[in-house]
Design an enzyme around this catalytic site. Structure first.
Site, mmCIF file in Angstrom:
data_model
loop_
_atom_site.group_PDB
_atom_site.id
_atom_site.type_symbol
_atom_site.label_atom_id
_atom_site.label_comp_id
_atom_site.label_asym_id
_atom_site.label_seq_id
_atom_site.Cartn_x
_atom_site.Cartn_y
_atom_site.Cartn_z
ATOM 1 N N SER A 1 0.836 -1.222 0.000
ATOM 2 C CA SER A 1 0.000 0.000 0.000
ATOM 3 C C SER A 1 0.864 1.263 0.000
ATOM 4 O O SER A 1 0.459 2.303 0.502
ATOM 5 C CB SER A 1 -0.942 0.022 1.223
ATOM 6 O OG SER A 1 -1.673 -1.165 1.303
ATOM 7 N N GLU B 215 -4.430 -2.108 0.696
ATOM 8 C CA GLU B 215 -4.636 -3.372 1.408
ATOM 9 C C GLU B 215 -5.547 -3.329 2.635
ATOM 10 O O GLU B 215 -6.260 -4.294 2.893
ATOM 11 C CB GLU B 215 -3.272 -3.917 1.859
ATOM 12 C CG GLU B 215 -2.354 -4.270 0.715
ATOM 13 C CD GLU B 215 -0.982 -4.664 1.218
ATOM 14 O OE1 GLU B 215 -0.682 -5.860 1.188
ATOM 15 O OE2 GLU B 215 -0.229 -3.778 1.642
#
Length: 1332
Positions: free
Chosen positions: A1083, A1264
């Site tokens: 991420s 995520e």
């Protein structure tokens, strides 16, 4: 017309242009013809079996009998080219492009942000386009049906549905504009002017749909069809197969008597997959599509004869037209069939699959055959011996895929009778997914009563999914016939049925207890329906339990985000819902993916040969038969690798190609090179590998733990004194939880093209990879050349989710060896089944926990032990275990906490990174533990969660300081937005009123650490060129896989250079422009690469300062021209060091994350306790992601991750055979969420007024974290199951492993029907599938 030896010319149209094919091969499908022969690559290949919808096209045909043109959607991967003679095909390129004009469907899906990676988008576009050609003003129901067969792994479907909703008649309501408040609800007070909420898109901007502007049907095809008064037989001859299309019934009968073994091909939904996936060979295929008698419909006083060639969609429309024409009592069979047809396959499949094919293929879990049999239908059959009628009853189906029909018989028509007064017919089914899914158990049930009485005159019960054929239950029927329909009769019937329909414990398909319980609960559902009818007829008077179907109407959701400040320049796109920069190209099919690259001259295709044994020595590899096949050029083995033959990670080696030993089914042994994909595939099938099995393969976590088979190091982390704290606790409880794995199911499979430049060992690698630098390093090491000879190019990926890092590099190494050895370009694109077999997925986890708590709910100690099933190589498994342990505190301040983790080494394909990287597994265990504590204390779980949360300045178990304030803000906001307390009370009321349906609700938080724990991976670089015309080219180290990194980077460059985004272009990610990149993962892509681009832009903008000062009113273009003549460097690199993060496992402390992203989700489900089916009624998600750089992209990531989590925790199941072979190798066996699984109301709120000093423009990483919040549906199901159990007097904690599939949920409800089923004790039989 040709003689049997010659070949006719195939003639059809594609996108309005005539196409003639001289020597068409009957094994060629439309998909490969479009992509390889016509270079129309907008139609994508996702699964090859009609299960994902990525290859959807529209087929149009002229019907001379009615003088009408019919349009229907179909999957090109199953459409034989030979079947298209005289048809017009429309692909996504044919309806609009950026070069001409885009079609409203393309525009609306793109501008409603319904495209992320874009790989599924052309298929979505064509499904909706075909619907609009037939129905320009569709209902919401029409749209949901049209999209049911199109899978998407990125978006979570909500924006696609919202874009398509704008075509609906009902869409003129303000709801369709993405605003949850509706004028119809009276929720807006007209006296108060509301502040304008920012919207993700404005429907007023859309082009109107004008049906007069569509492509016309080619007049030549009308003339061709009209002229065929005396149609001729068509013959097509291929390399291995002949195809004949007779023009008359007489000729068809003669052909079938001469070639009884030749199958009849109508929709190719049965023969096609058999030939493709099972290697079945048919030297001759007969296509009866031009035999008019097979399509006739005739009504008689007794019922309707329906031609066996009619497609299931035509049968559906026919039944819909017949039902209103006759009294209700006459249409019982019609309505039951209509209901089953609504759930059978997808729209694309129903449009081509035929009624006769469905009957004759005799699938054991056919949805239609039980209803046809129960409804006393019959078939008309013809052969050289004449016509005869055969009843569809228990004698018709004789074995798996076999009926009483003789090989030369042709099914001509199916007779569907009218029902009579006092006769009731019903159909019920349960399937792993609500739509586009084969049934687990399916039924047809009929009962007939004597006039004016509840005494049963006749009854028939048929089941699919309960054996190798459709089965009847004659003993059960006998126990009911002649008796009154009441509880006493039915109670006896359940016992008889249980004894009559027995499945052995190792029956194919597994789920034995569940399937047996369904036979009872579906009969009980029939009982309730019949009682309702008897009550309507005043034959009984007692009150009956309510049994409405689960809700299914989808409502517009709310997507709330903060508007940018009024002072922000109109030109500055940061913080605005800016459309994905490639969305229009996605929707027109112009976006290029790896396999869309044109063929290079002399290019070869590579297919891998994999091990069929899990643990064995290789005693021989015989490639001689493969090398003799047409088109096969070479076979690549480990001996051909010039450089390093292994990939090393954490002290373990993984072989590129196995040499002496294999350690899992699916391990790569060699690779076949051929001139075409088809020839390479045939060559791979001809390679013979001999093995000598090694003893005691390890498949399960249990086996690995017993044999201490682990990848080192194992990890331990602890704070406080856990052992002492247990002694102080009021109560101590021990529990365990198992979580299944998850397949990435990126829509674009692993794809690469390696092109040798031809000098000095230089190679261009075009690849679908999240980490081009790793691929570059790996290929260079494998070929024994320096990295500067290998250039990796990544244009975009069709999804990745962590699955295109390590295995992708290994596949690229093998492909590069093939290119190096042959000196030719080599392409490798895995088929879906091979991709699922070879590449692994999310780690299955087994966890044990011991928790000590006080009677007021405070948790004082917890000891957790995690084991992951890592597979046969280490990959990133130890890193996953580390992240599991680092997140096990979740949002809870447990003063004494211990975690241990071990990666188990097994003989299954190696598992790898997957969005969330262990965190979803870690947190599900922790939340389940809190759930158990709440159940033991008889308290609501949300109170136990709240009581144990971190508060004020806090410190984690790895001694990292943070503030949980925004997490608390998310929690309170979510409770408020979801109206949690009021809905809790409503659910309790609902559950009191419904015996067989229960509702459950759960609210779940997350604290997710962002960035790489290894500090060096947090760096990023960018290279920016400004050209003389003022246009800007940006390159950076991040790769685009649908997460919108290029879109956000474009926004950053636009802000920093003070120019509109239209002047900025991002072409690709290449190791030639930005070296030594980090993976696009964790991420952290925008955090790192966005900063690098910002730094480079700042350098360039500063260089232009003297020019701007000289000419403050000049344009950007004039400044750039002046700068060029002033010899100012218009190119700059930006390098961002990133955060210096670390974790010291010896000291059990560190700073492994830069900051936390917080979120909370509340989900409510409705559960059918008899079948385990459920619907997510509503989901509210509140996320703190700082200040969003792009709300439309970020909300898309939130919704997509949530749906992937919903799949992980409630649907997706990987099944392995007892010998370690993956059964679930495609969308027909492995079910990802479809559009029918979206929460019926899905609301997303971005937390306002939040700042994050640790990332670009105060934003936060979002790719995520939200995946875990899909577990709110899991715990809502568990809550509903607990309500069902308490009805049976069962209270306290109970096991429910993940995923909470219908099977697990139904059995956990412990209804009176599931309790009747005898349980087979483990170890007393060999299970069909392993519990890994």
């Amino acid at each position: 017309m040709s003689a049997e030896g010659e070949s006719d010319t195939l003639c059809f149209f594609i996108n309005g242009k005539k196409v003639t094919v001289e020597h068409v091969d009957p094994e060629t499908m439309l998909l490969s013809f479009l992509r390889e022969n016509m270079r129309l690559t907008g139609t994508k290949s996702g699964c090859g079996g009609g299960g994902c919808g990525a290859c959807t096209v529209m087929v149009s045909r002229y019907q001379p009998a009615t003088k009408t043109i019919g349009h229907f959607s179909a999957t090109a991967c199953l459409l034989p080219l030979c079947q298209l003679h005289g048809a017009a095909v429309t692909t996504v390129e044919g309806i609009g492009s950026t070069k001409t004009r885009i079609h409203p469907v393309q525009e609306r899906i793109a501008k409603a942000h319904g495209s992320q990676c874009g790989f599924c988008t052309p298929g979505m576009v064509m499904s909706v386009y075909a619907l609009l050609r037939n129905k320009p003003q569709p209902s919401m129901d029409d749209i949901m049906q049209a999209l049911a067969g199109n899978m998407c792994r990125c978006t979570g479907y909500r924006p696609i549905v919202d874009g398509c909703r704008t075509f609906c008649q009902e869409s003129n309501c303000c709801q369709a504009n993405g605003d949850g408040n509706c004028c119809l609800n009276g929720e807006k007070d007209s006296d108060k002017p509301e502040p304008e909420e920012p919207q993700l898109f404005n429907k007023e901007d859309f082009l109107p749909l004008d049906p007069t502007q569509e492509l016309i049907f080619p007049p030549e095809l009308i003339l061709m069809a009209e002229a065929a008064a005396a149609p001729q037989t068509l013959w097509f001859r291929g390399e291995r197969v002949k195809w004949v299309s007779p023009a008359s019934l007489e000729e068809l009968v003669q052909l079938k008597s001469r070639h009884p073994e030749a199958p009849l091909v109508m929709g190719n939904t049965n023969v096609g997959p058999d030939m493709k996936f099972k290697g079945v060979r048919h030297p001759l295929l007969i296509s009866p599509a031009r035999v008019r008698e097979l399509f006739q419909v005739s009504e008689t006083p007794q019922g309707v004869w329906v031609g066996a060639g009619c497609s299931l969609a035509e049968v559906q429309r026919l039944l819909e037209s017949l039902v209103p024409r006759f009294p209700e009592e006459k249409t019982e069979v019609f309505r039951a069939l209509r209901q089953q047809l609504g759930n059978l396959g997808s729209q694309q499949i129903r449009n081509v699959a035929s009624l006769g094919g469905n009957v004759a293929s005799a699938y054991p879990n056919s949805d239609l055959n039980p209803v046809l049999a129960a409804g006393t239908c019959r078939v008309s059959v013809i052969s050289t011996g004449g016509r005869r009628e055969i009843p569809l009853d228990q004698d018709f189906f004789v074995g798996f895929g076999k009926t009483v029909l003789k090989p030369e018989d042709i099914v001509l028509a199916v007779f569907i009778p009218f029902s009579r007064k006092g006769e009731f017919v019903r159909a019920f089914r349960q399937a792993p997914r609500k739509e586009a899914s084969f049934a687990t158990v399916t039924t047809g049930m009929r009962v007939a009563f004597s006039e004016g009485s509840n005494v049963v005159q006749d009854v028939s019960l048929y089941y699919g999914g309960m054996g190798p054929t459709t089965v009847s239950a004659p003993k059960t029927c006998a126990a009911i016939t002649g008796r009154p329909w009441d509880d006493e009769t039915l109670s006896r019937a359940y016992d008889v049925l249980l004894d009559e329909l027995v499945l052995p414990p190792s029956a194919p398909g597994g789920k034995v207890e569940f399937r047996r319980s369904l036979t009872l609960s579906l009969l009980f559902k029939f009982n309730l329906e019949v009682l309702l009818k008897l009550r309507e007829m005043n034959l009984i008077s007692e009150a009956l339990p309510k049994m409405e179907p689960l809700p299914r109407d989808i409502h517009p959701g709310v997507q709330q985000f903060q508007a940018v400040s009024k002072d922000q320049s109109e030109q500055d796109p940061v913080g605005r819902p800016f459309m994905h920069r490639s969305a229009i190209s996605h929707a027109t099919g112009e976006a290029m993916y790896c396999d869309d690259l044109p063929k290079v001259d002399g290019e070869l295709f590579m297919v891998l040969v994999t091990s069929s044994r899990a643990h064995a020595k290789i005693t021989g590899v015989d490639v001689s038969a493969a090398l003799q096949l047409p088109g096969v050029v070479d076979v690549i083995t480990a001996k051909d690798i010039p450089g390093k033959k292994v990939r090393s990670m954490m002290g373990y080696d993984e072989e590129l190609l196995a040499q002496d030993e294999v350690s899992c089914v699916g391990q790569m042994v060699c690779a076949v090179l051929a001139d075409t994909r088809t020839h390479a595939k045939r060559g791979a099938a001809a390679v013979k590998i001999t093995y000598e099995d090694l003893p005691d393969p390890i498949f399960t976590i249990k086996d690995a733990v017993e044999k201490s088979s682990f990848f080192e190091p194992q990890r331990l982390i602890e704070r406080g004194n856990v052992s002492e704290a247990f002694k102080e606790a009021d109560q101590v409880y021990e529990g365990e939880l198992r979580l299944g794995g998850q397949e990435h199911f990126y829509m674009e499979t692993q794809s690469m093209l390696v092109v040798p430049v031809g000098e000095e060992m230089e190679f261009n690698v075009y690849i679908s990879s999240q980490w081009p630098t790793l691929t570059q390093d790996a290929v260079a090491e494998t070929l024994g050349v320096p990295s500067n000879r290998v250039i990796c190019h990544v244009k975009r990926m069709g999804g990745a989710f962590g699955g295109k890092v390590t295995k992708t590099a290994i596949l690229a190494c093998i492909t590069s060896v093939a290119a190096s050895k042959s000196g030719r370009a080599v392409r490798c694109v895995l088929e879906r089944g091979d991709d699922m077999l070879i590449t692994g997925g999310r780690h299955p986890v087994e966890a044990k926990y011991k928790v000590g708590f006080m009677n007021d709910g405070r948790i004082v100690a917890a000891d957790l032990q995690y084991f992951s099933n890592s597979g046969n190589s280490i990959d990133e498994s130890v890193l996953v275990i580390e992240k599991i342990l680092l997140h096990m505190d979740s949002v809870y301040n447990i003063p004494n906490l211990r975690g241990r983790g071990a990666a188990c080494r097994t003989n299954l394909p190696s598992n790898t990174a997957f969005r969330g990287f262990g965190v979803p597994q870690s947190l599900l265990v922790v939340e389940n533990m809190l759930n158990d504590v709440a159940m033991l204390l008889g308290r609501p779980t949300d109170q136990i969660r709240e009581m144990n949360m971190y508060r004020g300045p806090s410190i984690t178990h790895y001694k990292y300081q943070f503030s949980p304030d925004n997490m608390h803000r998310c929690w309170e906001e979510c409770k408020l937005r979801s109206e949690y307390d009021a809905r809790r009370s409503a659910i309790e009321q609902f559950n009191l009123q419904h015996q067989w349906k229960k509702r459950g609700m759960s609210i779940v938080p997350i604290k997710y650490g962002i960035a790489f724990g290894e500090g060096f991976l947090n760096q990023a670089a960018a290279l920016i060129h400004i050209y003389k015309d003022g246009s800007v080219l940006v390159t950076h180290g991040g790769t685009e896989m649908g997460q919108g990194i290029h879109t956000k980077v474009q926004q950053v460059a636009s802000r920093e250079l003070h120019i509109p985004p239209s002047k900025i272009y991002i072409s690709e990610t290449s190791t030639a422009t930005v070296p030594n990149t980090s993976p696009s993962a964790a991420s952290f892509g925008t955090d790192a690469n966005g900063m690098a681009v910002k730094i480079a832009c700042e350098i360039l903008y500063k260089r232009l300062e003297p020019i701007r000062q000289k000419d403050p009113k000049g344009s950007w273009e004039s400044w750039i021209t002046a700068a060029y003549f002033e010899k100012i460097n218009l190119s700059a690199t930006g390098h961002y060091r990133g955060h210096d993060l670390y974790m010291d496992w010896e000291k059990m402390e560190g700073q492994p994350y830069a900051y936390y992203t917080y979120g909370v989700a509340c989900s409510e489900v409705e559960l059918d306790c008899l079948t385990g089916d459920y619907r997510t009624v509503r989901t509210d998600v509140v996320v703190d992601m700082g200040r969003s750089v792009n709300p439309s992209v970020d909300i898309g990531q939130i919704e997509g991750a949530f749906m992937q989590g919903l799949g992980l925790f409630t649907m997706e199941e990987l099944k392995f055979s007892p010998s370690g072979l993956l059964y679930t190798r495609g969308p027909s066996q492995y079910k990802i969420p479809a559009v029918c699984d979206v929460p019926l109301q899905f609301n997303v709120y971005l937390l306002p007024d939040s700042d994050n000093p640790h990332a670009i423009y105060s934003s936060k990483g979002i790719g995520e974290p939200i995946l875990f919040l899909g577990s709110s549906a899991f715990f809502a199901i568990k809550d509903a199951v607990a309500a069902a159990r308490s009805q049976s007097g069962l209270v306290g904690p109970f096991p429910l492993d993940s995923p909470a599939t219908p099977e697990r949920s139904c059995l956990a409800c412990a209804s009176k029907f599931t309790q009747k089923i005898p349980v087979n004790s483990p170890g007393s039989f060999k299970p069909w599938a392993l519990n890994i």
